[in-house]
Design a protein around this motif. Structure first.
Motif, PDB file in Angstrom:
ATOM      1  N   GLY A 142       0.795  -1.220   0.000  1.00 34.75           N
ATOM      2  CA  GLY A 142       0.000   0.000   0.000  1.00 34.75           C
ATOM      3  C   GLY A 142       0.826   1.267   0.000  1.00 34.75           C
ATOM      4  N   ALA A 143       2.155   1.142  -0.072  1.00 27.34           N
ATOM      5  CA  ALA A 143       3.018   2.328  -0.022  1.00 27.34           C
ATOM      6  C   ALA A 143       3.029   3.077  -1.338  1.00 27.34           C
ATOM      7  CB  ALA A 143       4.436   1.916   0.366  1.00 27.34           C
ATOM      8  N   GLY A 144       3.193   2.355  -2.433  1.00 27.63           N
ATOM      9  CA  GLY A 144       3.294   2.990  -3.743  1.00 27.63           C
ATOM     10  C   GLY A 144       2.382   2.311  -4.739  1.00 27.63           C
ATOM     11  N   GLY A 145       2.781   2.368  -6.029  1.00 29.14           N
ATOM     12  CA  GLY A 145       2.002   1.717  -7.065  1.00 29.14           C
ATOM     13  C   GLY A 145       0.588   2.243  -7.158  1.00 29.14           C
ATOM     14  N   ALA A 175      -1.058   3.945  -4.070  1.00 31.40           N
ATOM     15  CA  ALA A 175      -0.736   5.360  -3.886  1.00 31.40           C
ATOM     16  C   ALA A 175      -1.502   6.231  -4.864  1.00 31.40           C
ATOM     17  CB  ALA A 175       0.768   5.577  -4.050  1.00 31.40           C
ATOM     18  N   ASP A 176      -1.546   5.800  -6.118  1.00 31.93           N
ATOM     19  CA  ASP A 176      -2.243   6.588  -7.127  1.00 31.93           C
ATOM     20  C   ASP A 176      -3.717   6.759  -6.796  1.00 31.93           C
ATOM     21  OD1 ASP A 176      -0.155   7.169  -8.943  1.00 31.93           O
ATOM     22  OD2 ASP A 176      -0.262   5.160  -9.776  1.00 31.93           O
ATOM     23  N   ILE A 177      -4.375   5.657  -6.465  1.00 38.23           N
ATOM     24  CA  ILE A 177      -5.816   5.708  -6.234  1.00 38.23           C
ATOM     25  C   ILE A 177      -6.146   6.624  -5.063  1.00 38.23           C
ATOM     26  CG2 ILE A 177      -7.803   4.341  -5.490  1.00 38.23           C
ATOM     27  CD1 ILE A 177      -6.544   1.993  -7.121  1.00 38.23           C
ATOM     28  N   THR A 178      -5.442   6.469  -3.953  1.00 38.66           N
ATOM     29  CA  THR A 178      -5.760   7.284  -2.777  1.00 38.66           C
ATOM     30  C   THR A 178      -5.373   8.746  -2.976  1.00 38.66           C
ATOM     31  OG1 THR A 178      -3.693   6.502  -1.779  1.00 38.66           O
ATOM     32  CG2 THR A 178      -5.721   5.421  -1.090  1.00 38.66           C
ATOM     33  N   ALA A 179      -4.238   9.006  -3.629  1.00 40.79           N
ATOM     34  CA  ALA A 179      -3.829  10.395  -3.848  1.00 40.79           C
ATOM     35  C   ALA A 179      -4.757  11.097  -4.828  1.00 40.79           C
ATOM     36  CB  ALA A 179      -2.386  10.443  -4.357  1.00 40.79           C
ATOM     37  N   ALA A 239       8.419   5.235   1.736  1.00 45.80           N
ATOM     38  CA  ALA A 239       8.135   4.488   0.521  1.00 45.80           C
ATOM     39  C   ALA A 239       6.862   5.044  -0.083  1.00 45.80           C
ATOM     40  CB  ALA A 239       7.971   3.001   0.823  1.00 45.80           C
ATOM     41  N   GLY A 240       6.860   5.271  -1.391  1.00 46.68           N
ATOM     42  CA  GLY A 240       5.652   5.713  -2.074  1.00 46.68           C
ATOM     43  C   GLY A 240       5.502   7.205  -2.261  1.00 46.68           C
ATOM     44  N   ALA A 241       6.536   7.992  -1.918  1.00 42.13           N
ATOM     45  CA  ALA A 241       6.399   9.446  -2.039  1.00 42.13           C
ATOM     46  C   ALA A 241       6.260   9.883  -3.489  1.00 42.13           C
ATOM     47  CB  ALA A 241       7.599  10.137  -1.393  1.00 42.13           C
ATOM     48  N   GLY A 242       7.026   9.278  -4.392  1.00 41.91           N
ATOM     49  CA  GLY A 242       6.990   9.698  -5.793  1.00 41.91           C
ATOM     50  C   GLY A 242       5.665   9.419  -6.474  1.00 41.91           C
ATOM     51  N   ASP A 243       5.097   8.237  -6.219  1.00 41.32           N
ATOM     52  CA  ASP A 243       3.782   7.942  -6.784  1.00 41.32           C
ATOM     53  C   ASP A 243       2.724   8.856  -6.190  1.00 41.32           C
ATOM     54  OD1 ASP A 243       3.935   5.886  -8.764  1.00 41.32           O
ATOM     55  OD2 ASP A 243       4.443   4.443  -7.216  1.00 41.32           O
ATOM     56  N   THR A 244       2.842   9.168  -4.907  1.00 40.37           N
ATOM     57  CA  THR A 244       1.890  10.068  -4.264  1.00 40.37           C
ATOM     58  C   THR A 244       1.923  11.443  -4.919  1.00 40.37           C
ATOM     59  OG1 THR A 244       2.149   8.897  -2.162  1.00 40.37           O
ATOM     60  CG2 THR A 244       1.219  11.119  -2.076  1.00 40.37           C
ATOM     61  N   LEU A 245       3.121  11.969  -5.125  1.00 47.10           N
ATOM     62  CA  LEU A 245       3.266  13.296  -5.728  1.00 47.10           C
ATOM     63  C   LEU A 245       2.759  13.315  -7.163  1.00 47.10           C
ATOM     64  CD1 LEU A 245       4.342  16.210  -5.782  1.00 47.10           C
ATOM     65  CD2 LEU A 245       6.571  15.276  -6.425  1.00 47.10           C
ATOM     66  N   SER A 246       3.191  12.347  -7.969  1.00 47.31           N
ATOM     67  CA  SER A 246       2.809  12.360  -9.383  1.00 47.31           C
ATOM     68  C   SER A 246       1.321  12.091  -9.562  1.00 47.31           C
ATOM     69  CB  SER A 246       3.644  11.354 -10.174  1.00 47.31           C
ATOM     70  OG  SER A 246       3.649  10.078  -9.563  1.00 47.31           O
ATOM     71  N   GLY A 247       0.742  11.243  -8.686  1.00 41.73           N
ATOM     72  CA  GLY A 247      -0.696  11.025  -8.749  1.00 41.73           C
ATOM     73  C   GLY A 247      -1.473  12.280  -8.402  1.00 41.73           C
ATOM     74  N   ALA A 248      -1.044  12.978  -7.359  1.00 35.93           N
ATOM     75  CA  ALA A 248      -1.714  14.219  -6.977  1.00 35.93           C
ATOM     76  C   ALA A 248      -1.572  15.280  -8.061  1.00 35.93           C
ATOM     77  CB  ALA A 248      -1.145  14.733  -5.655  1.00 35.93           C
ATOM     78  N   LEU A 249      -0.387  15.373  -8.651  1.00 35.61           N
ATOM     79  CA  LEU A 249      -0.172  16.342  -9.729  1.00 35.61           C
ATOM     80  C   LEU A 249      -1.115  16.060 -10.893  1.00 35.61           C
ATOM     81  CD1 LEU A 249       1.514  18.643 -11.037  1.00 35.61           C
ATOM     82  CD2 LEU A 249       3.059  16.863 -11.882  1.00 35.61           C
ATOM     83  N   ALA A 250      -1.219  14.797 -11.280  1.00 32.59           N
ATOM     84  CA  ALA A 250      -2.104  14.435 -12.383  1.00 32.59           C
ATOM     85  C   ALA A 250      -3.546  14.811 -12.074  1.00 32.59           C
ATOM     86  CB  ALA A 250      -1.989  12.941 -12.670  1.00 32.59           C
ATOM     87  N   ALA A 251      -3.988  14.555 -10.848  1.00 27.67           N
ATOM     88  CA  ALA A 251      -5.366  14.853 -10.471  1.00 27.67           C
ATOM     89  C   ALA A 251      -5.639  16.357 -10.462  1.00 27.67           C
ATOM     90  CB  ALA A 251      -5.670  14.259  -9.104  1.00 27.67           C
ATOM     91  N   VAL A 282       8.329   4.227   6.416  1.00 27.97           N
ATOM     92  CA  VAL A 282       7.122   4.976   6.726  1.00 27.97           C
ATOM     93  C   VAL A 282       6.308   5.148   5.445  1.00 27.97           C
ATOM     94  CG1 VAL A 282       6.230   7.188   7.564  1.00 27.97           C
ATOM     95  CG2 VAL A 282       8.249   6.160   8.636  1.00 27.97           C
ATOM     96  N   VAL A 283       5.006   5.036   5.547  1.00 36.26           N
ATOM     97  CA  VAL A 283       4.088   5.172   4.420  1.00 36.26           C
ATOM     98  C   VAL A 283       3.389   6.524   4.524  1.00 36.26           C
ATOM     99  CG1 VAL A 283       1.977   4.254   3.354  1.00 36.26           C
ATOM    100  CG2 VAL A 283       3.743   2.694   4.212  1.00 36.26           C
ATOM    101  N   PRO A 284       3.318   7.294   3.445  1.00 41.25           N
ATOM    102  CA  PRO A 284       2.612   8.575   3.509  1.00 41.25           C
ATOM    103  C   PRO A 284       1.140   8.374   3.848  1.00 41.25           C
ATOM    104  CG  PRO A 284       3.923   8.385   1.479  1.00 41.25           C
ATOM    105  CD  PRO A 284       3.906   7.037   2.112  1.00 41.25           C
ATOM    106  N   ASP A 285       0.619   9.244   4.687  1.00 46.28           N
ATOM    107  CA  ASP A 285      -0.810   9.210   5.003  1.00 46.28           C
ATOM    108  C   ASP A 285      -1.528  10.112   4.011  1.00 46.28           C
ATOM    109  OD1 ASP A 285      -3.335   9.087   5.975  1.00 46.28           O
ATOM    110  OD2 ASP A 285      -2.899   9.960   7.930  1.00 46.28           O
ATOM    111  N   ARG A 286      -1.978   9.526   2.908  1.00 49.21           N
ATOM    112  CA  ARG A 286      -2.613  10.306   1.852  1.00 49.21           C
ATOM    113  C   ARG A 286      -4.029  10.752   2.209  1.00 49.21           C
ATOM    114  NH1 ARG A 286       1.044   6.639  -0.736  1.00 49.21           N
ATOM    115  NH2 ARG A 286      -0.355   4.920  -0.227  1.00 49.21           N
TER     116      ARG A 286
END
Length: 310
Positions: free
Chosen positions: A35-38, A41-45, A228-240, A274-278
């Protein structure tokens, strides 16, 4: 071919209806059981910042919160059929590409993106240090040759992009975000968002750049914990945010601020990173916790064991 897709804002004040709903982001990424990335991360962000994710599964990681052990890519036909089916049904505002596991999948996604030249494409290049050198080289070469010409915004960590885009850099200073943007622009990328640029005194910079200019930058204090998962979180949020109509500099600034809050509220679900709390905004604050403790509780309800009896 340079992807010069303009990122056009949706008219402000336009209300969502049952028919239109939130803007949609088509996401290509791998399933991540931690649940950290992939896709997790995209879906929740993406949902967290107000868009609707359309997730295309490109493969699956074998990993825990500490490290990646392996990855199993889907066949490219399976990826193509997932994407084509939803694209024939739902109009998308932005395409986001994460780690898709194979050069064949990159080729398939690049071909699909070619059919939708007016849809901006956000591409995230993660660190592939967990992978063997041979597959990594093949994947990075395919990404460079096939996907970068279709990419509107490339997102990546400073050290990852440096090693990938400027492997022969021999200057005494490290490359700037504009240096990396220039290298990406040679493959057709108009904008590059570089994260984790080292600064003095435990700070890092995050810079949206073109070869000619810095369009936005946000400086943050470095966290002590490993994430773990910071990059997917950022890029997913940017896309949204782009799908919702924000202009690119504003979207980058807001996505970085969102990531900072996610990291600030990060948690350690296992024994690894640590996993980001999106969904930090959905957590009860201290006052609500106190009120809940003071309120009379309902009788305890025990869930039965799921032990199967034959």
């Amino acid at each position: 071919m340079t992807n010069s897709t303009p990122i056009v804002a949706t008219p402000s004040g336009q209300e969502e209806s049952v028919e239109s709903g939130p803007p949609c982001v088509l996401v290509f990424n791998a399933s991540d059981p931690s649940g950290a990335g992939g896709l997790a991360a995209d879906i929740t962000a993406i949902a967290s910042v107000g868009a609707h994710p359309l997730p295309i599964v490109t493969g699956a990681y074998v990993r825990d919160t500490a490290e990646v052990f392996d990855h199993f890519p889907f066949d490219e036909d399976a990826v193509a059929e997932q994407a084509r089916a939803i694209l024939e049904d739902v109009p998308v505002q932005v395409i986001k590409v994460g780690f898709v596991g194979s050069p064949e999948n990159l080729s398939t996604i690049a071909e699909i993106a070619t059919d939708y030249p007016d849809v901006p494409l956000i591409a995230y290049m993660p660190s592939l240090s967990w992978w063997d050198e041979g597959p990594t080289d093949l994947y990075e070469d395919a990404f460079r040759e096939l996907l970068l010409p279709q990419t509107t915004v490339l997102v990546g960590n400073h050290s990852t992009l440096w090693r990938w885009l400027l492997p022969e850099w021999n200057n005494e200073r490290s490359p700037t975000a504009r240096d990396l943007a220039k290298a990406a622009a040679e493959m057709g990328v108009p904008y590059t968002l570089v994260t984790g640029v080292p600064l003095p005194e435990q700070f890092i910079d995050n810079v949206l750049a073109t070869p000619q200019a810095v369009l936005a930058s946000e400086k943050f204090e470095r966290f002590d914990a490993g994430f773990a998962g910071a990059g997917d979180t950022l890029s997913g949020a940017l896309a949204a945010l782009l799908a919702g109509g924000a202009d690119l500099p504003s979207a980058a600034t807001e996505a970085l601020a969102y990531l900072d809050r996610c990291l600030d509220g990060g948690f350690r679900p296992g024994m690894g990173h640590v996993v980001p709390d999106r969904l930090f905004w959905a957590q009860p604050d201290d006052d609500e916790d106190d009120e809940a403790d003071a309120a009379p509780g309902l009788p305890a309800f025990d869930l039965p064991s799921h032990e199967t009896k034959h």
